[in-house]
Design a protein around this motif. Structure first.
Motif, PDB file in Angstrom:
ATOM      1  N   TYR A 197     -21.179   3.906  -6.344  1.00 15.71           N
ATOM      2  CA  TYR A 197     -20.024   3.438  -7.110  1.00 15.71           C
ATOM      3  C   TYR A 197     -18.725   3.673  -6.343  1.00 15.71           C
ATOM      4  N   GLY A 198     -18.684   4.712  -5.539  1.00 19.87           N
ATOM      5  CA  GLY A 198     -17.508   4.975  -4.725  1.00 19.87           C
ATOM      6  C   GLY A 198     -17.233   3.871  -3.717  1.00 19.87           C
ATOM      7  N   TYR A 199     -18.277   3.113  -3.330  1.00 18.88           N
ATOM      8  CA  TYR A 199     -18.098   1.976  -2.424  1.00 18.88           C
ATOM      9  C   TYR A 199     -17.116   0.960  -2.998  1.00 18.88           C
ATOM     10  N   TYR A 200     -17.065   0.863  -4.321  1.00 21.41           N
ATOM     11  CA  TYR A 200     -16.250  -0.184  -4.933  1.00 21.41           C
ATOM     12  C   TYR A 200     -14.749   0.044  -4.751  1.00 21.41           C
ATOM     13  N   VAL A 201     -14.339   1.287  -4.572  1.00 20.58           N
ATOM     14  CA  VAL A 201     -12.911   1.556  -4.380  1.00 20.58           C
ATOM     15  C   VAL A 201     -12.396   0.848  -3.130  1.00 20.58           C
ATOM     16  N   PRO A 202     -12.982   1.092  -1.938  1.00 22.50           N
ATOM     17  CA  PRO A 202     -12.487   0.350  -0.767  1.00 22.50           C
ATOM     18  C   PRO A 202     -12.788  -1.140  -0.834  1.00 22.50           C
ATOM     19  N   MET A 203     -13.926  -1.504  -1.434  1.00 17.84           N
ATOM     20  CA  MET A 203     -14.268  -2.931  -1.510  1.00 17.84           C
ATOM     21  C   MET A 203     -13.251  -3.700  -2.346  1.00 17.84           C
ATOM     22  N   LEU A 204     -12.649  -3.069  -3.328  1.00 15.83           N
ATOM     23  CA  LEU A 204     -11.654  -3.738  -4.158  1.00 15.83           C
ATOM     24  C   LEU A 204     -10.254  -3.678  -3.553  1.00 15.83           C
ATOM     25  N   PHE A 205      -9.912  -2.543  -2.948  1.00 12.12           N
ATOM     26  CA  PHE A 205      -8.536  -2.354  -2.508  1.00 12.12           C
ATOM     27  C   PHE A 205      -8.234  -2.882  -1.111  1.00 12.12           C
ATOM     28  N   ILE A 206      -9.222  -2.968  -0.222  1.00 10.46           N
ATOM     29  CA  ILE A 206      -8.938  -3.495   1.120  1.00 10.46           C
ATOM     30  C   ILE A 206      -8.455  -4.946   1.047  1.00 10.46           C
ATOM     31  N   PRO A 207      -9.157  -5.863   0.352  1.00  8.47           N
ATOM     32  CA  PRO A 207      -8.617  -7.228   0.254  1.00  8.47           C
ATOM     33  C   PRO A 207      -7.285  -7.291  -0.484  1.00  8.47           C
ATOM     34  N   LEU A 208      -7.111  -6.419  -1.476  1.00 11.25           N
ATOM     35  CA  LEU A 208      -5.861  -6.409  -2.230  1.00 11.25           C
ATOM     36  C   LEU A 208      -4.688  -5.983  -1.353  1.00 11.25           C
ATOM     37  N   LEU A 209      -4.903  -4.977  -0.512  1.00 12.15           N
ATOM     38  CA  LEU A 209      -3.833  -4.541   0.384  1.00 12.15           C
ATOM     39  C   LEU A 209      -3.527  -5.602   1.436  1.00 12.15           C
ATOM     40  N   PHE A 210      -4.564  -6.282   1.933  1.00 19.71           N
ATOM     41  CA  PHE A 210      -4.308  -7.369   2.875  1.00 19.71           C
ATOM     42  C   PHE A 210      -3.570  -8.522   2.195  1.00 19.71           C
ATOM     43  N   ALA A 211      -3.863  -8.772   0.914  1.00 16.80           N
ATOM     44  CA  ALA A 211      -3.124  -9.806   0.183  1.00 16.80           C
ATOM     45  C   ALA A 211      -1.658  -9.407   0.037  1.00 16.80           C
ATOM     46  N   ALA A 212      -1.403  -8.111  -0.208  1.00 20.64           N
ATOM     47  CA  ALA A 212      -0.015  -7.651  -0.291  1.00 20.64           C
ATOM     48  C   ALA A 212       0.691  -7.812   1.048  1.00 20.64           C
ATOM     49  N   VAL A 213      -0.019  -7.536   2.144  1.00 18.31           N
ATOM     50  CA  VAL A 213       0.569  -7.720   3.477  1.00 18.31           C
ATOM     51  C   VAL A 213       0.892  -9.196   3.692  1.00 18.31           C
ATOM     52  N   SER A 214       0.017 -10.092   3.243  1.00 12.27           N
ATOM     53  CA  SER A 214       0.260 -11.526   3.434  1.00 12.27           C
ATOM     54  C   SER A 214       1.489 -12.004   2.674  1.00 12.27           C
ATOM     55  N   LEU A 215       1.822 -11.340   1.563  1.00 15.09           N
ATOM     56  CA  LEU A 215       3.027 -11.712   0.821  1.00 15.09           C
ATOM     57  C   LEU A 215       4.292 -11.354   1.596  1.00 15.09           C
ATOM     58  N   TYR A 216       4.203 -10.392   2.515  1.00 16.30           N
ATOM     59  CA  TYR A 216       5.352  -9.993   3.318  1.00 16.30           C
ATOM     60  C   TYR A 216       5.558 -10.865   4.548  1.00 16.30           C
ATOM     61  N   LEU A 217       4.554 -11.654   4.934  1.00 17.15           N
ATOM     62  CA  LEU A 217       4.666 -12.455   6.150  1.00 17.15           C
ATOM     63  C   LEU A 217       5.790 -13.477   6.036  1.00 17.15           C
ATOM     64  N   GLY A 218       6.621 -13.530   7.056  1.00 16.96           N
ATOM     65  CA  GLY A 218       7.701 -14.500   7.099  1.00 16.96           C
ATOM     66  C   GLY A 218       8.885 -14.173   6.215  1.00 16.96           C
ATOM     67  N   LYS A 219       8.904 -13.022   5.602  1.00 15.03           N
ATOM     68  CA  LYS A 219      10.011 -12.631   4.725  1.00 15.03           C
ATOM     69  C   LYS A 219      10.966 -11.713   5.480  1.00 15.03           C
ATOM     70  N   SER A 220      12.156 -11.557   4.942  1.00 21.20           N
ATOM     71  CA  SER A 220      13.137 -10.661   5.565  1.00 21.20           C
ATOM     72  C   SER A 220      12.769  -9.207   5.274  1.00 21.20           C
ATOM     73  N   GLU A 221      13.432  -8.296   5.955  1.00 18.22           N
ATOM     74  CA  GLU A 221      13.131  -6.883   5.765  1.00 18.22           C
ATOM     75  C   GLU A 221      13.637  -6.339   4.439  1.00 18.22           C
ATOM     76  N   THR A 222      14.474  -7.084   3.757  1.00 14.94           N
ATOM     77  CA  THR A 222      14.950  -6.645   2.445  1.00 14.94           C
ATOM     78  C   THR A 222      14.046  -7.139   1.315  1.00 14.94           C
ATOM     79  N   PHE A 223      13.017  -7.902   1.651  1.00 20.44           N
ATOM     80  CA  PHE A 223      12.110  -8.450   0.637  1.00 20.44           C
ATOM     81  C   PHE A 223      11.321  -7.324  -0.021  1.00 20.44           C
ATOM     82  N   ARG A 224      11.191  -7.409  -1.324  1.00 21.96           N
ATOM     83  CA  ARG A 224      10.370  -6.481  -2.097  1.00 21.96           C
ATOM     84  C   ARG A 224       9.328  -7.292  -2.850  1.00 21.96           C
ATOM     85  N   LEU A 225       8.161  -6.717  -3.015  1.00 24.21           N
ATOM     86  CA  LEU A 225       7.108  -7.407  -3.757  1.00 24.21           C
ATOM     87  C   LEU A 225       7.543  -7.613  -5.204  1.00 24.21           C
TER      88      LEU A 225
END
Length: 150
Positions: free
Chosen positions: A102-130
């Motif tokens: 069951y502990g496997y599910y923590v990284p399996m769920l959060f790794i794609p989510l963190l990469f999705a958050a990183v993708s929201l920052y692409l091409g934005k200014s440094e003052t951008f907030r999620l």
């Protein structure tokens, strides 16, 4: 050739050699040669590679939120391999093995989510907030981990 170019080639050769060693250990394990020690060594190689990648990301990415999310991905990958190593090489109790699974599910769920958050920052200014809706995705609901405790 510049000193940094030599360092890049050296790093690439070391990483390729570590991956080749891990592959050789995997093949030897298939033939029951060094099965357990090879499995542990292979896990340690991969953990070291993920830690090295996390250190590299920390040094090279200047934008703090992106750096934080990428280092978080590195941490989660190391956590996943530690769980995997514990499950297959050190633990014999079925209950503990189930909780590790069951502990496997923590990284399996959060790794794609963190990469999705990183993708929201692409091409934005440094003052951008999620936006708020994106930040809310990073918090799991309380019943999410209830399945682990029965």
């Amino acid at each position: 050739m510049a000193k940094s170019e030599n360092r890049k080639y050296y790093t690439a050769i070391v990483v390729a050699a570590l991956i080749a060693c891990a592959v050789v250990l995997r093949v030897l394990g298939k033939f029951d040669i060094l099965r357990v020690p090879g499995g542990i060594a292979r896990s340690l190689i991969y953990i070291a590679l993920y830690i090295g990648w996390g250190i590299s990301v920390y040094r090279r990415i200047l934008y703090a939120p992106v750096r934080r999310y990428m280092v978080g991905v590195s941490f989660l990958a190391v956590f996943w391999f530690m769980l995997r190593t514990l499950k297959y090489h050190f633990v014999a109790s079925p209950n503990v093995i189930r909780h590790l699974w069951y502990g496997y599910y923590v990284p399996m769920l959060f790794i794609p989510l963190l990469f999705a958050a990183v993708s929201l920052y692409l091409g934005k200014s440094e003052t951008f907030r999620l936006p708020i809706w994106a930040k809310l995705l990073l918090y799991p609901p309380p019943p999410c981990f209830a399945c682990c405790w029965y």
